[in-house]
Scaffold this active site. Structure first.
Site, PDB file in Angstrom:
ATOM      1  N   TYR A  23      12.611   4.051   6.992  1.00 17.24           N
ATOM      2  CA  TYR A  23      11.373   3.479   7.527  1.00 17.24           C
ATOM      3  C   TYR A  23      11.660   2.180   8.274  1.00 17.24           C
ATOM      4  CZ  TYR A  23       6.834   1.225   7.793  1.00 17.24           C
ATOM      5  OH  TYR A  23       5.713   0.576   8.255  1.00 17.24           O
ATOM      6  N   GLU A  24      12.595   1.373   7.747  1.00 16.84           N
ATOM      7  CA  GLU A  24      12.925   0.087   8.365  1.00 16.84           C
ATOM      8  C   GLU A  24      13.969   0.221   9.480  1.00 16.84           C
ATOM      9  OE1 GLU A  24      13.858  -2.660   5.193  1.00 16.84           O
ATOM     10  OE2 GLU A  24      11.734  -2.864   4.671  1.00 16.84           O
ATOM     11  N   GLU A  83      12.963  -8.071  -3.656  1.00 15.77           N
ATOM     12  CA  GLU A  83      13.903  -7.536  -2.668  1.00 15.77           C
ATOM     13  C   GLU A  83      13.332  -6.320  -1.952  1.00 15.77           C
ATOM     14  OE1 GLU A  83      17.411  -7.158  -0.415  1.00 15.77           O
ATOM     15  OE2 GLU A  83      16.620  -8.824  -1.569  1.00 15.77           O
ATOM     16  N   TYR A  86       8.389  -0.470  -2.237  1.00 15.22           N
ATOM     17  CA  TYR A  86       8.258   0.770  -1.482  1.00 15.22           C
ATOM     18  C   TYR A  86       7.314   1.707  -2.214  1.00 15.22           C
ATOM     19  CZ  TYR A  86       9.409   5.147   0.859  1.00 15.22           C
ATOM     20  OH  TYR A  86       9.327   6.328   1.562  1.00 15.22           O
ATOM     21  N   VAL A  87       6.387   2.265  -1.449  1.00 11.73           N
ATOM     22  CA  VAL A  87       5.494   3.302  -1.952  1.00 11.73           C
ATOM     23  C   VAL A  87       5.642   4.492  -1.007  1.00 11.73           C
ATOM     24  CG1 VAL A  87       3.104   3.947  -2.429  1.00 11.73           C
ATOM     25  CG2 VAL A  87       3.901   1.628  -2.963  1.00 11.73           C
ATOM     26  N   GLY A  93      -2.257   4.292  -0.432  1.00  8.92           N
ATOM     27  CA  GLY A  93      -3.714   4.229  -0.457  1.00  8.92           C
ATOM     28  C   GLY A  93      -4.294   4.428  -1.848  1.00  8.92           C
ATOM     29  N   GLY A  95      -3.346   2.601  -4.476  1.00  5.71           N
ATOM     30  CA  GLY A  95      -3.274   1.343  -5.213  1.00  5.71           C
ATOM     31  C   GLY A  95      -1.939   1.038  -5.868  1.00  5.71           C
ATOM     32  N   GLY A  97       0.985   0.036  -4.577  1.00  5.61           N
ATOM     33  CA  GLY A  97       1.583  -1.218  -4.096  1.00  5.61           C
ATOM     34  C   GLY A  97       0.889  -2.434  -4.689  1.00  5.61           C
ATOM     35  N   TYR A 131      -0.241  -7.694   2.756  1.00  8.21           N
ATOM     36  CA  TYR A 131       0.144  -8.925   2.055  1.00  8.21           C
ATOM     37  C   TYR A 131      -0.858 -10.046   2.305  1.00  8.21           C
ATOM     38  CZ  TYR A 131       4.635  -6.519   1.551  1.00  8.21           C
ATOM     39  OH  TYR A 131       5.617  -5.614   1.253  1.00  8.21           O
TER      40      TYR A 131
END
Length: 167
Positions: A23-24, A83, A86-87, A93, A95, A97, A131
């Site tokens: 993903y990153e 560090e 991840y979800v 959606g 909850g 995270g 965040y």
């Protein structure tokens, strides 16, 4: 449901680390093996701790948070560095995270940690918005510095041979 990871979770943790790296946009950088993670997370001197989010309906592992303590010379207290959070996309959606971060905040409070910090990629707008919705302050004036590979080796070679060893 949020729980502490066990050694049996290591293959799933490694899998999610690779999913996060993809993903990153850096899948080639996620090289940790199960053996390395077992030693780092469950060995004699654990380097980090992991929380697991399980989906209430299925019991499936939905995500994880890997963190370790840090220290602030300014406050004279310990804090927490997150560090990885991840979800998995198909469970977002629900909850997970928010529950992982709330549990980490509770751990901070229970341990007298005054700071809970992490980094986020500047292009990850969904994470940044999430965040901010929690009240996180984005510290734009700080830049992350990193030494790896040849640069790390070159600097290490400049250290005095008779210097003290920290570990």
């Amino acid at each position: 449901m949020i729980r502490a990871a066990t050694v049996d979770d290591v293959p799933e943790i490694r899998s999610m680390i690779r999913e996060l790296a993809t993903y990153e946009r850096a899948p080639e950088q996620a090289r940790a093996t199960d053996e390395q993670l077992r030693a780092a997370l469950f060995g004699e001197r654990p380097a980090a701790s992991v929380l697991i989010a399980e989906d209430d309906g299925t019991g499936e592992i939905a995500g994880f948070a890997l963190w370790f303590p840090r220290f602030s010379t300014w406050t004279g207290t310990r804090g927490m560095h997150l560090e990885d959070l991840y979800v998995r996309p198909h469970t977002r959606g629900a909850g997970h995270g928010r529950e992982l971060l709330a549990t980490l905040a509770r751990i901070c409070r229970e341990n007298g940690f005054e700071r809970f910090e992490w980094v986020v990629l500047d292009w990850n707008e969904p994470a940044i918005a999430f965040y901010k919705s929690l009240g996180a302050e984005l510290l734009d004036e700080w830049t992350v510095c990193r030494l790896t590979g040849g640069a790390l080796e070159e600097l290490a070679a400049r250290a005095p041979a008779d210097g003290s060893r920290a570990l």
